[in-house]
Design an enzyme around this catalytic site. Structure first.
Site: not given
Ligand code: DGL
Length: 273
Positions: A72, A191
Site C-alpha cells: 500500500c 497506488c
Molecule cells: N492501495 C493503497 C495504496 O497503494 C491505498 C488506497 C486507499 O486506501 O486509499 O495507496
C-alpha cells in the site's frame, strides 16, 4: 503455516502485489490482510494511517509473520519510516517491514527516456511528497509530475472499477496529468488499487506513454531482498499456502478477491485494535 510473509493493504489493492510476488516466489506461505472496513486510507491523516498500519503489522506479527510487506503506497508513505525507526526496535528488531515506494522509484531510471515521469496516487501519497523526495535523491535530473485521484480507490472498493461510470474519472485525471506536462513518457500507478483499472487508464493515456504497475517491480525487489538476507529467508515457512484476513465481511472479500486473483479465496473476518 508457521512463518508466512505478511502482505498488508487498506483493502483489495494489495492483491495486485500479492499476485505478482507469488508468481516469482510460489513456494512461501502468505498471509494477506485487507483493512476493508476502514478503506480508503488515501484521504486520511498521517496519524490515522500510521495508527491503523501499526495495528495491522502487529496483527500479522502475532500470527507468525517475520516479514511484512506494506503493499500500500499510502501506508508506505505515511507509516513505514516511523514503524521501521521507532516501533520495530521495541517490538522485535529481527522482524522486518518493507514498503513499495523505494523499489518503484529505483526502477524508474530504466523506464523513462525523456526523464519526464507522471504519477497517479492517492491524495495522501501525493501530499506526503514521498515519491518526489525519493526521485530527488535517486534521479535529481528527473521531472516528476504527481496527480491525486481521490475517486479511483472508492470505485475499486465498491466493485465499480469495470463499469462505464469509472471512465469519467479516469479520463478526467489522465487529461489533467498529461496537460500538466506533455513531455511525460512514463506514468507510474503509485497506488496498488490502480492496476485493477489498468485497461481504462491505458485507453485514457496517449499511446506513446508507458504505463507502469508496481506488482512486477515490488516482486523482483523482494526476490533480491531474500537473496541478500538469508537470515530472514531461512526462517520463512514454505508450504505454498495463502490465507486471507479482512476487517469487513468475509463473504464479500472472498468474492472480490477470487475475481481479482482468478482462483478461489476463503477469507476470515478479524478486527484490529
Ligand atoms: N492501495 C493503497 C495504496 O497503494 C491505498 C488506497 C486507499 O486506501 O486509499 O495507496
Amino acid at each position: 503455516m508457521e512463518s508466512p510473509i505478511g502482505v498488508f493493504d487498506s483493502g483489495y489493492g494489495g492483491l495486485t502485489i500479492l499476485k505478482e510476488i507469488q508468481r516469482y516466489l510460489p513456494l512461501y506461505d502468505y498471509l494477506y490482510l485487507g483493512d476493508n472496513a476502514r478503506a480508503p486510507y488515501g484521504t486520511r491523516s498521517f496519524d490515522i494511517v500510521y495508527r491503523f498500519t501499526l495495528q495491522a503489522v502487529n496483527e500479522l506479527f502475532s500470527r507468525g509473520c517475520r516479514l511484512v510487506i506494506l503493499a500500500c503506497n499510502t501506508a508506505s508513505a505515511k507509516a513505514l519510516r516511523t514503524i521501521q525507526q521507532n516501533d520495530l526496535p521495541l517490538i522485535d528488531p529481527s522482524r522486518r517491514v518493507l514498503g513499495v515506494i523505494r523499489p518503484t522509484v529505483e526502477a524508474l531510471g530504466d523506464l523513462s527516456r525523456t526523464g519526464h515521469v507522471g504519477l497517479f496516487a492517492t491524495p495522501g501519497t501525493v501530499r506526503s511528497d514521498s515519491y518526489r523526495l525519493e526521485v530527488e535523491k535517486l534521479f535529481p535530473a528527473m521531472s516528476l509530475t504527481s496527480h491525486a485521484c481521490p475517486m479511483w480507490v472508492p470505485l475499486v472498493e465498491n466493485n465499480e472499477g469495470n463499469n462505464p461510470g469509472a471512465d469519467y474519472f479516469v479520463n478526467k485525471d489522465a487529461d489533467c496529468l498529461i496537460s500538466a506536462d506533455p513531455d511525460i513518457d512514463t506514468v507510474i500507478l503509485g497506488c496498488t488499487h490502480y492496476p485493477i483499472l489498468y485497461p481504462k487508464i491505458r485507453r485514457a493515456l496517449p499511446e506513446h506513454v508507458s504505463l507502469v504497475s508496481q506488482g512486477d517491480i515490488v516482486a523482483r525487489s523482494l526476490v533480491d531482498y531474500l537473496h541478500r538476507h538469508p537470515e530472514m529467508e531461512s526462517r520463512l515457512s514454505r508450504s505454498s499456502s495463502t490465507a486471507y484476513l479482512t476487517t469487513e465481511r468475509a463473504d464479500s472479500f472472498s468474492r472480490m478477491a477470487s475475481m481479482f486473483l482468478g482462483r478461489p479465496v476463503e477469507a476470515s473476518q478479524i478486527s484490529l485494535s
